[in-house]
Design a protein around this motif. Structure first.
Motif, PDB file in Angstrom:
ATOM      1  N   MET A 106      29.699  33.359  42.632  1.00 23.53           N
ATOM      2  CA  MET A 106      31.118  33.488  42.536  1.00 23.53           C
ATOM      3  C   MET A 106      31.969  32.636  42.162  1.00 23.53           C
ATOM      4  SD  MET A 106      31.788  35.290  46.048  1.00 23.53           S
ATOM      5  CE  MET A 106      31.561  34.206  47.455  1.00 23.53           C
ATOM      6  N   THR A 107      33.049  32.729  40.999  1.00 19.10           N
ATOM      7  CA  THR A 107      33.762  32.175  40.720  1.00 19.10           C
ATOM      8  C   THR A 107      35.110  31.888  41.268  1.00 19.10           C
ATOM      9  OG1 THR A 107      33.550  32.408  38.298  1.00 19.10           O
ATOM     10  CG2 THR A 107      31.788  30.979  38.987  1.00 19.10           C
ATOM     11  N   ASP A 108      34.973  31.060  41.234  1.00 18.96           N
ATOM     12  CA  ASP A 108      37.108  30.561  41.310  1.00 18.96           C
ATOM     13  C   ASP A 108      37.678  31.161  40.615  1.00 18.96           C
ATOM     14  OD1 ASP A 108      37.596  28.407  44.634  1.00 18.96           O
ATOM     15  OD2 ASP A 108      36.061  30.392  44.299  1.00 18.96           O
ATOM     16  N   SER A 109      38.828  32.285  40.421  1.00 19.00           N
ATOM     17  CA  SER A 109      39.302  32.172  39.284  1.00 19.00           C
ATOM     18  C   SER A 109      40.619  32.422  39.773  1.00 19.00           C
ATOM     19  CB  SER A 109      39.487  33.790  38.405  1.00 19.00           C
ATOM     20  OG  SER A 109      38.976  34.832  39.578  1.00 19.00           O
ATOM     21  N   PRO A 110      41.881  31.677  38.895  1.00 17.70           N
ATOM     22  CA  PRO A 110      43.142  31.763  39.540  1.00 17.70           C
ATOM     23  C   PRO A 110      44.071  33.207  40.005  1.00 17.70           C
ATOM     24  CG  PRO A 110      42.928  30.833  37.454  1.00 17.70           C
ATOM     25  CD  PRO A 110      41.472  30.942  37.589  1.00 17.70           C
ATOM     26  N   LEU A 111      44.598  33.176  40.327  1.00 20.35           N
ATOM     27  CA  LEU A 111      45.292  34.681  40.533  1.00 20.35           C
ATOM     28  C   LEU A 111      46.246  34.489  39.220  1.00 20.35           C
ATOM     29  CD1 LEU A 111      46.675  35.337  44.298  1.00 20.35           C
ATOM     30  CD2 LEU A 111      44.818  36.571  43.031  1.00 20.35           C
ATOM     31  N   ASP A 112      46.284  35.710  38.472  1.00 23.91           N
ATOM     32  CA  ASP A 112      47.608  35.470  37.604  1.00 23.91           C
ATOM     33  C   ASP A 112      48.424  36.509  37.901  1.00 23.91           C
ATOM     34  OD1 ASP A 112      46.936  38.437  36.681  1.00 23.91           O
ATOM     35  OD2 ASP A 112      45.127  38.672  35.195  1.00 23.91           O
ATOM     36  N   PRO A 113      49.254  36.221  37.472  1.00 23.19           N
ATOM     37  CA  PRO A 113      50.928  37.377  37.640  1.00 23.19           C
ATOM     38  C   PRO A 113      50.529  37.951  38.609  1.00 23.19           C
ATOM     39  CG  PRO A 113      51.386  35.532  36.121  1.00 23.19           C
ATOM     40  CD  PRO A 113      49.986  35.582  36.414  1.00 23.19           C
ATOM     41  N   VAL A 114      49.503  39.237  37.388  1.00 26.44           N
ATOM     42  CA  VAL A 114      49.586  41.216  38.197  1.00 26.44           C
ATOM     43  C   VAL A 114      49.075  41.141  39.101  1.00 26.44           C
ATOM     44  CG1 VAL A 114      49.082  43.123  36.930  1.00 26.44           C
ATOM     45  CG2 VAL A 114      50.120  41.514  35.774  1.00 26.44           C
ATOM     46  N   ASP A 115      47.494  40.038  39.015  1.00 24.43           N
ATOM     47  CA  ASP A 115      47.107  40.351  40.657  1.00 24.43           C
ATOM     48  C   ASP A 115      47.738  39.421  41.832  1.00 24.43           C
ATOM     49  OD1 ASP A 115      44.502  40.397  38.931  1.00 24.43           O
ATOM     50  OD2 ASP A 115      43.965  38.287  38.605  1.00 24.43           O
ATOM     51  N   ARG A 116      48.394  39.180  41.721  1.00 21.97           N
ATOM     52  CA  ARG A 116      49.056  38.171  42.765  1.00 21.97           C
ATOM     53  C   ARG A 116      50.051  39.279  43.490  1.00 21.97           C
ATOM     54  NH1 ARG A 116      50.316  33.430  44.922  1.00 21.97           N
ATOM     55  NH2 ARG A 116      52.976  33.460  46.540  1.00 21.97           N
ATOM     56  N   ARG A 117      50.674  40.573  42.402  1.00 25.69           N
ATOM     57  CA  ARG A 117      51.489  41.417  42.545  1.00 25.69           C
ATOM     58  C   ARG A 117      50.509  42.170  43.375  1.00 25.69           C
ATOM     59  NH1 ARG A 117      54.207  41.181  38.100  1.00 25.69           N
ATOM     60  NH2 ARG A 117      53.297  42.785  37.256  1.00 25.69           N
ATOM     61  N   ILE A 118      49.579  42.172  42.720  1.00 25.35           N
ATOM     62  CA  ILE A 118      48.463  43.260  43.743  1.00 25.35           C
ATOM     63  C   ILE A 118      48.129  43.157  44.685  1.00 25.35           C
ATOM     64  CG2 ILE A 118      46.184  44.536  42.977  1.00 25.35           C
ATOM     65  CD1 ILE A 118      46.441  44.518  40.207  1.00 25.35           C
ATOM     66  N   VAL A 119      47.770  41.762  45.193  1.00 22.44           N
ATOM     67  CA  VAL A 119      46.886  41.429  46.094  1.00 22.44           C
ATOM     68  C   VAL A 119      48.413  41.492  47.447  1.00 22.44           C
ATOM     69  CG1 VAL A 119      47.334  39.038  47.522  1.00 22.44           C
ATOM     70  CG2 VAL A 119      46.277  39.356  45.043  1.00 22.44           C
ATOM     71  N   LEU A 120      49.988  41.194  46.813  1.00 27.05           N
ATOM     72  CA  LEU A 120      51.028  41.210  47.881  1.00 27.05           C
ATOM     73  C   LEU A 120      50.775  43.186  48.156  1.00 27.05           C
ATOM     74  CD1 LEU A 120      53.478  39.391  46.272  1.00 27.05           C
ATOM     75  CD2 LEU A 120      52.577  38.541  48.667  1.00 27.05           C
ATOM     76  N   ALA A 121      50.833  43.780  47.015  1.00 32.43           N
ATOM     77  CA  ALA A 121      51.248  45.668  47.280  1.00 32.43           C
ATOM     78  C   ALA A 121      49.646  45.836  47.751  1.00 32.43           C
ATOM     79  CB  ALA A 121      51.003  45.832  46.037  1.00 32.43           C
ATOM     80  N   THR A 122      49.054  45.420  48.145  1.00 31.39           N
ATOM     81  CA  THR A 122      47.123  45.652  49.157  1.00 31.39           C
ATOM     82  C   THR A 122      47.290  45.633  50.422  1.00 31.39           C
ATOM     83  OG1 THR A 122      45.998  44.794  47.757  1.00 31.39           O
ATOM     84  CG2 THR A 122      46.410  46.559  46.573  1.00 31.39           C
ATOM     85  N   GLN A 123      47.746  43.977  50.315  1.00 30.97           N
ATOM     86  CA  GLN A 123      47.117  43.281  51.576  1.00 30.97           C
ATOM     87  C   GLN A 123      47.494  43.693  53.397  1.00 30.97           C
ATOM     88  OE1 GLN A 123      48.381  38.949  51.543  1.00 30.97           O
ATOM     89  NE2 GLN A 123      51.017  39.566  51.858  1.00 30.97           N
ATOM     90  N   ALA A 124      48.541  44.378  52.782  1.00 22.18           N
ATOM     91  CA  ALA A 124      48.664  45.210  54.400  1.00 22.18           C
ATOM     92  C   ALA A 124      48.055  47.234  54.661  1.00 22.18           C
ATOM     93  CB  ALA A 124      50.017  45.325  54.118  1.00 22.18           C
ATOM     94  N   GLY A 125      47.625  46.517  53.611  1.00 21.55           N
ATOM     95  CA  GLY A 125      46.420  47.653  53.812  1.00 21.55           C
ATOM     96  C   GLY A 125      47.011  49.342  52.083  1.00 21.55           C
ATOM     97  N   LEU A 126      46.128  50.009  51.743  1.00 21.88           N
ATOM     98  CA  LEU A 126      46.213  50.613  50.848  1.00 21.88           C
ATOM     99  C   LEU A 126      47.179  51.981  51.350  1.00 21.88           C
ATOM    100  CD1 LEU A 126      43.034  51.308  48.732  1.00 21.88           C
ATOM    101  CD2 LEU A 126      45.175  50.247  48.025  1.00 21.88           C
ATOM    102  N   PRO A 127      48.077  52.804  50.813  1.00 22.41           N
ATOM    103  CA  PRO A 127      48.695  53.749  51.189  1.00 22.41           C
ATOM    104  C   PRO A 127      47.557  55.400  51.727  1.00 22.41           C
ATOM    105  CG  PRO A 127      49.479  53.364  49.248  1.00 22.41           C
ATOM    106  CD  PRO A 127      48.547  52.269  49.304  1.00 22.41           C
ATOM    107  N   LEU A 128      47.393  55.855  52.876  1.00 21.78           N
ATOM    108  CA  LEU A 128      46.970  56.987  52.770  1.00 21.78           C
ATOM    109  C   LEU A 128      47.720  58.086  52.154  1.00 21.78           C
ATOM    110  CD1 LEU A 128      46.622  55.818  56.698  1.00 21.78           C
ATOM    111  CD2 LEU A 128      45.068  55.798  54.612  1.00 21.78           C
ATOM    112  N   VAL A 129      47.960  58.072  50.971  1.00 19.73           N
ATOM    113  CA  VAL A 129      47.901  59.291  50.372  1.00 19.73           C
ATOM    114  C   VAL A 129      46.949  60.019  49.064  1.00 19.73           C
ATOM    115  CG1 VAL A 129      50.172  58.747  50.542  1.00 19.73           C
ATOM    116  CG2 VAL A 129      49.210  58.041  48.544  1.00 19.73           C
ATOM    117  N   GLU A 130      46.622  60.671  48.597  1.00 23.47           N
ATOM    118  CA  GLU A 130      45.653  61.180  47.829  1.00 23.47           C
ATOM    119  C   GLU A 130      45.066  60.134  46.555  1.00 23.47           C
ATOM    120  OE1 GLU A 130      46.428  64.996  46.622  1.00 23.47           O
ATOM    121  OE2 GLU A 130      46.154  65.957  48.049  1.00 23.47           O
TER     122      GLU A 130
END
Lengths: 152, 162
Positions: free
Chosen positions: B1-25
């Motif tokens: 495993m190598t550390d890779s810095p979070l790019d801004p899009v990754d960061r937005r994905i982390v923010l949008a998923t860290q509380a969980g994925l929505p329970l939708v189809e």
């Protein structure tokens, strides 16, 4: 603890990892369980509501999303409430446990950069007058496959 | 495993998923809409974050406490520096150990450099798990302690500030 049927237990035990990265992941879970997609979603929503599932989603490795450390303090019992409140007020503190040891307060400080972590630890030392052990991760040996739940 | 810095899009994905994925189809499509990228890119980036180790796993996260695992024991072990890699590998191989880390030894206050978390439904079961770790380490352990959590004072999980 809520009553969980065999499907609930399988949802908790067998799906802690490898949620498919495909458009309808809950449908893939439903296929394995032999139930419908809507039922998987409804059960996960109920289990979340009951608190037995904290969330469904990615588990991030805390140390990679920035800098973090595990900090420990030996707080005199009569000051525990005061010091815990002071520590919990920092947004950089995301876990804080009282534990059975001379070092009785254990908390995680996480921030985008190490100097911000240091600043929080220094601030806590200054404001409480109590030494803070700084125990950052050196090596991670664990391969995280989820938690081995035992049903009895 | 190598550390890779979070790019801004990754960061937005982390923010949008860290509380969980929505329970939708189509949960990844919902995330994609929130982040403003195609769903295929959300799935690709999550797959990459798993490969690089930023994401440990994706799935249902059980709450140990709600399931009756009230005894959260932080076991700490005094292991010689030369033995730490072997000791870490042995303890990490035990299926009931949920975290296994090396941390600094801070003498004289703190001689314990190997940390392993165990979760049990009662004190007896917790001590049995500690005994299993001790047996796996054998003479590599020069001493240990178990610090049970007596109170959760704060628990918010990892939160990346927006």
């Amino acid at each position: 603890m809520p009553i969980l049927d065999s499907i609930d237990r399988r949802l908790l035990s067998e799906f802690q990892r490898d949620l498919p990265l495909e458009p309808r992941p809950y449908a893939a879970m439903a296929d394995r369980l032999g139930i419908g997609e809507a039922e998987v979603i409804a059960r996960l929503a109920r289990l979340s509501g009951q608190g037995v599932v904290s969330r469904v989603g990615p588990v991030f490795a805390a140390n990679r999303a920035g800098c973090s450390t595990l900090a420990a303090m030996a707080v005199p019992p009569e000051r525990l409430e005061e010091v815990a409140c002071l520590i919990n007020a920092y947004p950089q503190v995301n876990h804080n446990y009282e534990r059975s040891h001379h070092f009785n307060l254990w908390f995680v400080v996480a921030a985008p950069r190490r100097d911000e972590v240091d600043a929080v630890l220094d601030d806590i030392r200054d404001r409480t007058g109590i030494e803070v052990l700084d125990l950052p991760l050196v090596a991670d040996y664990h391969i995280d496959l989820g938690f081995d739940l035992q049903w009895n | 495993m190598t550390d890779s810095p979070l790019d801004p899009v990754d960061r937005r994905i982390v923010l949008a998923t860290q509380a969980g994925l929505p329970l939708v189809e189509r949960p990844y499509h919902a995330i994609a809409e929130a982040v403003g990228i195609p769903a295929s890119e959300v799935m690709e980036r999550l797959a990459r974050m798993q490969r690089t180790g930023l994401i440990r796993r994706i799935g249902a996260v059980p709450d140990h406490y709600a399931l009756g695992y009230a005894f959260n024991g932080m076991t700490v072990w005094d292991v010689a520096d030369d033995d730490i890699a072997e000791a870490g590998a042995r303890v990490a191989a035990l299926p009931f150990v949920s975290h296994c880390y090396q941390r600094p030894r801070l003498l004289p206050d703190w001689p314990y450099c190997l940390f392993a978390m165990v979760h049990a439904r009662d004190a007896g079961a917790a001590h049995a798990l500690v005994a299993e770790i001790a047996a796996a380490l054998g003479p590599l352990s020069r001493g240990h302690r178990v610090l049970f959590s007596t109170r959760i004072l704060k628990k918010t999980g990892l939160r990346l500030a927006g």
